[in-house]
Design an enzyme around this catalytic site. Structure first.
Site, PDB file in Angstrom:
ATOM      1  N   ASP A  80     -11.092   2.908   4.250  1.00  0.00           N
ATOM      2  CA  ASP A  80     -11.402   1.472   4.151  1.00  0.00           C
ATOM      3  C   ASP A  80     -12.909   1.235   4.137  1.00  0.00           C
ATOM      4  OD1 ASP A  80      -9.259  -0.185   3.751  1.00  0.00           O
ATOM      5  OD2 ASP A  80      -8.770  -0.431   5.885  1.00  0.00           O
ATOM      6  N   LYS A 113       0.836  -1.206   0.000  1.00  0.00           N
ATOM      7  CA  LYS A 113       0.000   0.000   0.000  1.00  0.00           C
ATOM      8  C   LYS A 113       0.868   1.252   0.000  1.00  0.00           C
ATOM      9  CE  LYS A 113      -3.828  -2.371   2.254  1.00  0.00           C
ATOM     10  NZ  LYS A 113      -4.533  -2.705   3.500  1.00  0.00           N
ATOM     11  N   GLN A 165      -4.646  -1.572   9.690  1.00  0.00           N
ATOM     12  CA  GLN A 165      -4.478  -2.893   9.066  1.00  0.00           C
ATOM     13  C   GLN A 165      -5.049  -3.968   9.987  1.00  0.00           C
ATOM     14  OE1 GLN A 165      -3.274  -3.392   5.904  1.00  0.00           O
ATOM     15  NE2 GLN A 165      -3.775  -5.540   6.154  1.00  0.00           N
TER      16      GLN A 165
END
Ligand code: NAD
Length: 285
Positions: free
Chosen positions: A119, A52, A96
């Site tokens: 997200d 990422k 994460q």
């Protein structure tokens, strides 16, 4: 049989994101910023975060990774999130997953400013997405929808079987497909007869994390199969949830693993970060 080439489409999207970043810089003096929180030493999580960060760098997005030890307290993560929520140079925040067992994942996700929730896991964005309103959409199912669109596959009226019902993959996948007027069946570990559902489907989207879960006799002739699963075999090889070799000949379209949904996920995260950066002025008001 045709391949749904997520690698090629993700490259195209990344180029578009790069141009948008340059435009934001030239016209508004904004460099989009993404903060990533990585807790613990899980090698897979570290690898995803690395990918990422690299993708951000290539696209001209500023990114910062807050690495925290496995034993970190929930309060300390909340403190960092609060700082990131207030930081005007950070447009997107992602934590994460998975987090260590002593951390309440929901409490962490709910502490992210919904306007920075790239997200799309905050209940605010989940609710808006479910209602068909503008929202940050989770990158993996968002990537699947874009991949279908690229190949002119319209889910409207199709029988779709989603296998997997997690909050980050299966549920949002089903919601997006329902919003696109598909007839959606969502299967999971407690589904009595998985084959009965998959073998009727025009489109199967599978994200369960089980090697060879979808076999040849579970797929009808001409079906479209989207494999979201990522599994690493003992020999280091990456495979999905579909027995690709035997299922592919029956399909009209199928995604490979790797090179299907995986690269799309990263591309859509970048797209969500640009979306957040474009909201910067309204956020600051
Ligand atoms: P998860 O473990 O949270 O959820 C798995 C889901 O699959 C659950 O709903 C479970 O009920 C269901 N399931 C498990 N075994 C099953 C079975 N035998 N039959 C039917 N359903 C079954 O996992 P997740 O986070 O949703 O991830 C799922 C998979 O997708 C994993 O392989 C993960 O690595 C992969 N993934 C890929 C991407 C990507 O970018 N391609 C992104 C996120 C997750």
């Amino acid at each position: 049989m045709n391949i749904l080439d997520g690698k090629a489409l993700s490259q195209k999207i990344k180029e578009e994101v790069k141009l948008e970043t340059q435009k934001l810089q030239a016209e508004k003096n904004i460099t989009p910023g993404l903060a990533v929180i990585l807790v613990g030493n899980d090698p897979a999580s570290a690898a995803y975060v690395g990918m990422k960060s690299k993708a951000c760098k290539d696209a001209g997005i500023y990114s910062i990774v807050h690495e925290m030890p496995e034993t970190i307290s929930q309060e300390s993560i909340l403190e960092i999130l609060s700082m990131m929520n207030k930081n005007p140079n950070i447009d997107g925040i992602l934590v994460q997953l998975p987090l260590p067992k002593h951390i309440d994942t929901t409490a962490i996700l709910e502490a992210i400013d919904p306007k920075k929730d790239v997200d799309g896991f905050h209940a605010y964005n989940v609710g808006r997405m479910t209602s068909g309103l503008d929202a940050f959409v989770p990158a993996t199912p968002y990537g699947v929808m874009e991949l279908l669109k690229e190949y002119n596959i319209d889910p409207q009226g199709k029988d779709v079987c989603v296998v997997g019902a997690s909050d980050i993959v299966g549920k949002p996948m089903g919601t997006l497909l329902l919003n696109a007027n598909a007839t959606v069946t969502t299967c999971h570990i407690y589904t009595k007869d998985l084959k009965a559902h998959t073998s009727k489907a025009d489109i199967i989207c599978v994200g369960a994390g089980v090697v060879n879960l979808i076999k040849e006799d579970m797929v009808k002739e001409g079906a479209i199969v989207v494999d979201i699963g990522i599994n690493r075999l003992d020999n280091g090889k990456l495979v999905g949830d579909v027995d690709f070799e035997n299922v592919a000949p029956k399909c009209s379209y199928i995604t490979p693993v790797p090179g299907g949904v995986g690269p799309m996920t990263i591309a859509m995260l970048l797209k969500n970060t640009i979306k957040a950066a474009k909201m910067r002025e309204s956020r600051e008001k």
